[in-house]
Structures are given as C-alpha cells and as structure tokens.
Design an enzyme around this catalytic site. Structure first.
Site, PDB file in Angstrom:
ATOM      1  N   ASP A   1       0.814  -1.222   0.000  1.00  0.00           N
ATOM      2  CA  ASP A   1       0.000   0.000   0.000  1.00  0.00           C
ATOM      3  C   ASP A   1       0.845   1.270   0.000  1.00  0.00           C
ATOM      4  O   ASP A   1       0.440   2.294   0.543  1.00  0.00           O
ATOM      5  CB  ASP A   1      -0.964   0.024   1.221  1.00  0.00           C
ATOM      6  CG  ASP A   1      -1.785  -1.242   1.293  1.00  0.00           C
ATOM      7  OD1 ASP A   1      -2.271  -1.681   0.243  1.00  0.00           O
ATOM      8  OD2 ASP A   1      -1.921  -1.805   2.396  1.00  0.00           O
TER       9      ASP A   1
ATOM     10  N   LYS B   1       2.331   2.124  -5.148  1.00  0.00           N
ATOM     11  CA  LYS B   1       3.022   1.627  -6.347  1.00  0.00           C
ATOM     12  C   LYS B   1       2.159   1.804  -7.595  1.00  0.00           C
ATOM     13  O   LYS B   1       2.662   2.128  -8.666  1.00  0.00           O
ATOM     14  CB  LYS B   1       3.363   0.129  -6.190  1.00  0.00           C
ATOM     15  CG  LYS B   1       4.332  -0.153  -5.068  1.00  0.00           C
ATOM     16  CD  LYS B   1       4.485  -1.641  -4.834  1.00  0.00           C
ATOM     17  CE  LYS B   1       3.220  -2.317  -4.358  1.00  0.00           C
ATOM     18  NZ  LYS B   1       2.776  -1.958  -3.009  1.00  0.00           N
TER      19      LYS B   1
ATOM     20  N   GLY C   1      -4.267  -4.204  -4.437  1.00  0.00           N
ATOM     21  CA  GLY C   1      -5.326  -3.249  -4.757  1.00  0.00           C
ATOM     22  C   GLY C   1      -4.646  -1.954  -5.141  1.00  0.00           C
ATOM     23  O   GLY C   1      -4.312  -1.151  -4.286  1.00  0.00           O
ATOM     24  N   HIS C   2      -4.366  -1.815  -6.429  1.00  0.00           N
ATOM     25  CA  HIS C   2      -3.613  -0.648  -6.881  1.00  0.00           C
ATOM     26  C   HIS C   2      -4.574   0.442  -7.337  1.00  0.00           C
ATOM     27  O   HIS C   2      -5.246   0.294  -8.356  1.00  0.00           O
ATOM     28  CB  HIS C   2      -2.624  -1.045  -7.979  1.00  0.00           C
ATOM     29  CG  HIS C   2      -1.500  -1.876  -7.443  1.00  0.00           C
ATOM     30  ND1 HIS C   2      -0.491  -2.387  -8.216  1.00  0.00           N
ATOM     31  CD2 HIS C   2      -1.220  -2.279  -6.171  1.00  0.00           C
ATOM     32  CE1 HIS C   2       0.355  -3.066  -7.436  1.00  0.00           C
ATOM     33  NE2 HIS C   2      -0.082  -3.016  -6.212  1.00  0.00           N
TER      34      HIS C   2
ATOM     35  N   GLN D   1       2.293  -5.734  -3.199  1.00  0.00           N
ATOM     36  CA  GLN D   1       2.648  -5.863  -1.777  1.00  0.00           C
ATOM     37  C   GLN D   1       3.987  -5.135  -1.527  1.00  0.00           C
ATOM     38  O   GLN D   1       4.304  -4.216  -2.264  1.00  0.00           O
ATOM     39  CB  GLN D   1       2.708  -7.332  -1.327  1.00  0.00           C
ATOM     40  CG  GLN D   1       1.346  -8.041  -1.342  1.00  0.00           C
ATOM     41  CD  GLN D   1       0.950  -8.553  -2.713  1.00  0.00           C
ATOM     42  OE1 GLN D   1       1.714  -9.188  -3.408  1.00  0.00           O
ATOM     43  NE2 GLN D   1      -0.264  -8.271  -3.112  1.00  0.00           N
TER      44      GLN D   1
HETATM   45  P1  IMP Z   1      -2.355 -12.742   1.304  1.00  0.00           P
HETATM   46  O1  IMP Z   1      -1.433 -12.111   0.353  1.00  0.00           O
HETATM   47  O2  IMP Z   1      -3.803 -12.511   0.982  1.00  0.00           O
HETATM   48  O3  IMP Z   1      -2.036 -14.179   1.534  1.00  0.00           O
HETATM   49  O4  IMP Z   1      -2.159 -12.036   2.737  1.00  0.00           O
HETATM   50  C1  IMP Z   1      -0.964 -12.189   3.500  1.00  0.00           C
HETATM   51  C2  IMP Z   1      -0.605 -10.890   4.208  1.00  0.00           C
HETATM   52  O5  IMP Z   1      -0.241  -9.916   3.250  1.00  0.00           O
HETATM   53  C3  IMP Z   1      -1.760 -10.270   5.003  1.00  0.00           C
HETATM   54  O6  IMP Z   1      -1.220  -9.611   6.128  1.00  0.00           O
HETATM   55  C4  IMP Z   1      -2.331  -9.233   4.048  1.00  0.00           C
HETATM   56  O7  IMP Z   1      -3.005  -8.184   4.719  1.00  0.00           O
HETATM   57  C5  IMP Z   1      -1.068  -8.749   3.369  1.00  0.00           C
HETATM   58  N1  IMP Z   1      -1.304  -8.233   2.015  1.00  0.00           N
HETATM   59  C6  IMP Z   1      -1.524  -8.945   0.900  1.00  0.00           C
HETATM   60  N2  IMP Z   1      -1.673  -8.139  -0.160  1.00  0.00           N
HETATM   61  C7  IMP Z   1      -1.522  -6.891   0.300  1.00  0.00           C
HETATM   62  C8  IMP Z   1      -1.533  -5.620  -0.329  1.00  0.00           C
HETATM   63  O8  IMP Z   1      -1.692  -5.479  -1.552  1.00  0.00           O
HETATM   64  N3  IMP Z   1      -1.337  -4.555   0.479  1.00  0.00           N
HETATM   65  C9  IMP Z   1      -1.106  -4.672   1.818  1.00  0.00           C
HETATM   66  N4  IMP Z   1      -1.076  -5.847   2.445  1.00  0.00           N
HETATM   67  C10 IMP Z   1      -1.278  -6.942   1.688  1.00  0.00           C
END
Ligand code: IMP
Length: 428
Positions: A13, A16, A40-41, A224
């Site tokens: 977040d 990017k 979520g871009h 991420q």
């Molecule tokens: P997953 O990627 O859904 O498996 O989540 C694993 C961890 O990464 C969790 O703490 C999510 O909140 C975090 N996470 C996954 N994608 C994002 C993102 O795009 N932004 C921020 N945190 C993320």
C-alpha cells in the site's frame, strides 16, 4: 535505462499503482511479476479513483501492453469481473492485455480452503486478503497447481480440475468439516471465463526478452511490499510470493542481467494490514489523524490499516534487499498538519540498541523504536508540483530520509491525483 522495477519497501500500500500509472505514459510494457488479486492498486483515471487487482496499472494508458507474468496467480473469475468493471469506466481491454500461459490459476477451492484455514487459526490467523493466494502458490510448489495455459483446451483443463477439485473436497470435508464444493457448477462458470480469457493467453517471456533487447521501455510493477516477501519479510506474517526485486526474473522469464534499475516506493509513514509485528505502530490520536487524512483502509478488503511513523531500520533493510538506488516518497501531504514528526532511527531489543532489521518476527516483536523527532512543515503541500513549491521543512524531511537510507529521492507524491507528484529526477 529501458526498464525499471517498481517495488514496495514497506508492508504494501505504498502507492506503487499510482506511480506505475504515472510512469506508464513513457512505457511500452507494464508487467506484473508476482502476487494476484490480493493487490489493490488505486489509480486516478479521468479524475475518478479506480482499483486494479490483477490488471497492471498501465492498462488505462493507450498504447501500453500490459503483461500478467508467469509469477502471478490469476483468479480467472475475478479477472473477468475486473475487465468488465474497468471497461465500464471507459478503459479498453483487448490486445493490450497479455496473460502468460504459465501463470497459475486461483480456483474456488483455493479460496474455500484459505477461509477455512484462517478460521481454524483463530487468534493466530495471518489476516490474509482471502483471495486464495497462499493455497495457490502452495499448489504450484507442490506440483498440483493448474497453469492458466490449460484453458487453451477446456477438455484438458476439465480433467485436471476434476482430479484436483475432488482431492480438495476431501480436505474441505474431512479436515475442516465443511461442505464440498460442487465440481460441475464450478466447471460451468470456469468454462465461461475461459472463453473470455483465451484470446489473452500468450508466451510473454519471449515477448519481453525481445522488447528489452530492442531497448523498449518496460516497467515491472511490484505488488505488496518487501516486508511481506515470502523469503525476506516478517515470516509467517507475509504473502506467499517474492515481492522484492528478486522476484522479477522468476516471475517474468527475463534474465537477471537484463533487469534494470530498482525504484523503491515508501510512504512518508508506515501502514500494515493483517497480523504481524510492526515496531512503530501507533495507537493514539496520531494514528487516527494518519488513518483519516491518508484514507488508510484496505483497497482489497476495506479493513482499517494499522498506522505508524516512518521506520528507517526497515527502510534501510528494504533498500539493501532490493538494491534500491532511488526512492519515491508517497502520501507526504498526509503529514501536513503535524507540528513534529518522529522517525524511527534504531530499535532497542532486549535493552540493546541496533540498526539492523531482525530476521525473525519473534525478535522484531520485541523491538522498541528509538525515535528522532523532526519539525513538521505545518503547511498544505497538496498543490505542490515543483521543488520550489515544497516548504523548506518538507524538503528537510526528504533530505533526512535520503541521507539515512543512503539513496536518492527521485520524486514525492502529495495527493491522489495523477499529477500530484513532484519529480526531482526522471525515472523512466
Ligand atoms: P495474502 O497475500 O492474501 O495471503 O495475505 C498475507 C498478508 O499480506 C496479510 O497480512 C495481508 O493483509 C497482506 N497483504 C496482501 N496483499 C496486500 C496488499 O496489496 N497490500 C497490503 N497488504 C497486503
């Protein structure tokens, strides 16, 4: 430089998507190399915010080819919905979208298993986005995954899917005590999605290697952030992919020596969604101010984000892990109203001061931030478009970050609008 990697330096977040979208006007290709619809871009198109989950953030820029690389995990149903949603917003998705045949599919059973597992974990859940990311990468690694190229022939896909879905139903019913998923029903909706996605299937490593050898401009869009990297993040509170620059080659098929400059994106403060250690997390009024001013809610899940001050120990670690030479600082305007701004310059762990980022979450959990406090600029920066328009103290804050991180600051973002950026040096 004909190609640049955009990588998050925190827990995701960082903005990017916005930076990628702004740079995409100079790009021939924008390429996602890892992650999936957990991203979520948010970008602003025609003054309206739009969130991309799987589509690369260059998709709204005419003439740019957008690649979903083999390192990405693709939810075919979610992607079709996303294509429809962005088309409604006037964005065209056609030959400009290439999906690599090697990208593995997130299937309904992955999401069902993830939901059951997170519920089973209860208080020690990872707090995932429930987009099926972890189970899909797990299948990929254990050689039971289904690459999207299988959709080229639905009969071949059907056979593989039936075998795997039957096995997954055993896990769902026997291990988690859940109802089995209806295999025939899933096949029916997947067949419709396959029809829609088939024209986009492509051999993208070849296309990208060719483009790079012709010096075309390529942007690799990380999702991420480094601290969520499966190898270098705060394990197990991480995502399941290589979010750092090391993921580019494996996630695109572009050889390491062809990968260009690495640009890190860092918010002027830090946020985190989901569980896991976060040394500079705030629980007071300052956290609320940051959350409100920065609209810090997950763009994929809507969860409120945890907020805290900038952490230089973590940022220096991200600079080192990725080989970052230039940083873009985002959401600077969110700090406009603070009279004083603390920056974490070291940790104290078990009574000892350290400037090294711990490699285990257990140790990081014990880290207490050591702050140096800097004067705020107490002025509205959101209208700044040039260096001269930024308050002196805001420039001092940026210089401090640059000196402490040992890298150049290439640009600063001061608002959600696409043009709300002050660029100090040309990035692409
Ligand atoms: P997953 O990627 O859904 O498996 O989540 C694993 C961890 O990464 C969790 O703490 C999510 O909140 C975090 N996470 C996954 N994608 C994002 C993102 O795009 N932004 C921020 N945190 C993320």
């Amino acid at each position: 430089m004909s190609n640049v990697v955009i990588v998050g330096t925190q827990w995701g977040d960082e903005g990017k998507g916005k930076i990628t979208n702004a740079l995409a006007t100079c790009a021939d290709f924008v390429v996602r190399f890892q992650g999936g619809a957990n991203a979520g871009h948010t970008v602003t198109v025609n003054r309206e915010p739009i969130v991309f989950h799987l589509l690369p953030s260059g998709i709204s820029v005419p003439g740019v080819s957008c690649v979903i690389g083999p390192g990405v995990v693709v939810d075919p149903l979610g992607l079709v919905e996303e294509i429809d949603r962005v088309r409604e917003a006037g964005i065209s998705v056609g030959e400009n979208l290439l999906i690599d045949v090697g990208a593995h599919m997130v299937l309904p059973y992955h999401k069902a298993i993830e939901a059951a597992e997170e519920e089973r974990l209860g208080g020690s859940a990872i707090g995932t986005t429930l987009r099926g990311i972890g189970p899909t990468y797990a299948d990929h690694t254990s050689r039971t995954g289904l690459p999207i190229g299988l959709l080229a022939s639905f009969d071949a896909f059907r056979a593989a899917f039936e075998t795997e879905a039957t096995r997954k139903n055993e896990i769902l019913t026997r291990l988690y005590g859940r109802d089995p998923l209806d295999v025939a029903e899933m096949l029916e909706i997947l067949e419709a999605a396959a029809e829609r996605l088939r024209p986009h299937l492509s051999d993208t490593p070849d296309i990208l290697r060719e483009a790079l050898s012709q010096n075309r401009n390529v942007l690799f869009e990380g999702a991420q952030g480094t601290l969520l990297d499966i190898a270098f993040g705060t394990y197990p509170y991480v995502t399941s992919s290589f979010t750092s620059a090391a993921g580019v080659s494996a996630g695109t098929g572009v050889p390491p020596r062809m990968v260009g400059d690495i640009v890190g994106i860092a918010k002027a403060y830090v946020t985190r969604v989901g569980s896991g250690p976060f040394p500079t997390e705030l629980f007071d009024k300052d956290a609320e101010i940051i959350r409100d001013r920065g609209a810090e809610r997950g763009s994929t899940t809507g969860r409120p984000r945890r907020c805290g001050w900038l952490d230089m120990v973590a940022l220096r670690y991200a600079v080192a892990v990725n080989g970052i030479r230039r940083l873009v600082i985002t959401k600077m305007d969110v700090l406009d109203t603070f009279h004083r701004i603390p920056i974490c310059v070291a940790y104290e762990i078990d009574g000892k001061r350290t400037e090294t980022f711990p490699r285990t979450s257990e140790e990081l959990r014990r880290a207490k931030p050591v702050y140096e406090t800097f004067p705020g600029w107490d002025a509205d920066t959101s209208g700044a478009r040039t260096e001269a328009a930024l308050p002196d103290k805001a420039m001092d804050y940026l210089r401090t970050i640059s000196e402490m991180a040992g890298v150049e600051i290439a640009a600063v973002s001061v608002g959600a609008a696409a043009d709300a950026v002050v660029e100090f040096t040309r990035i692409l």
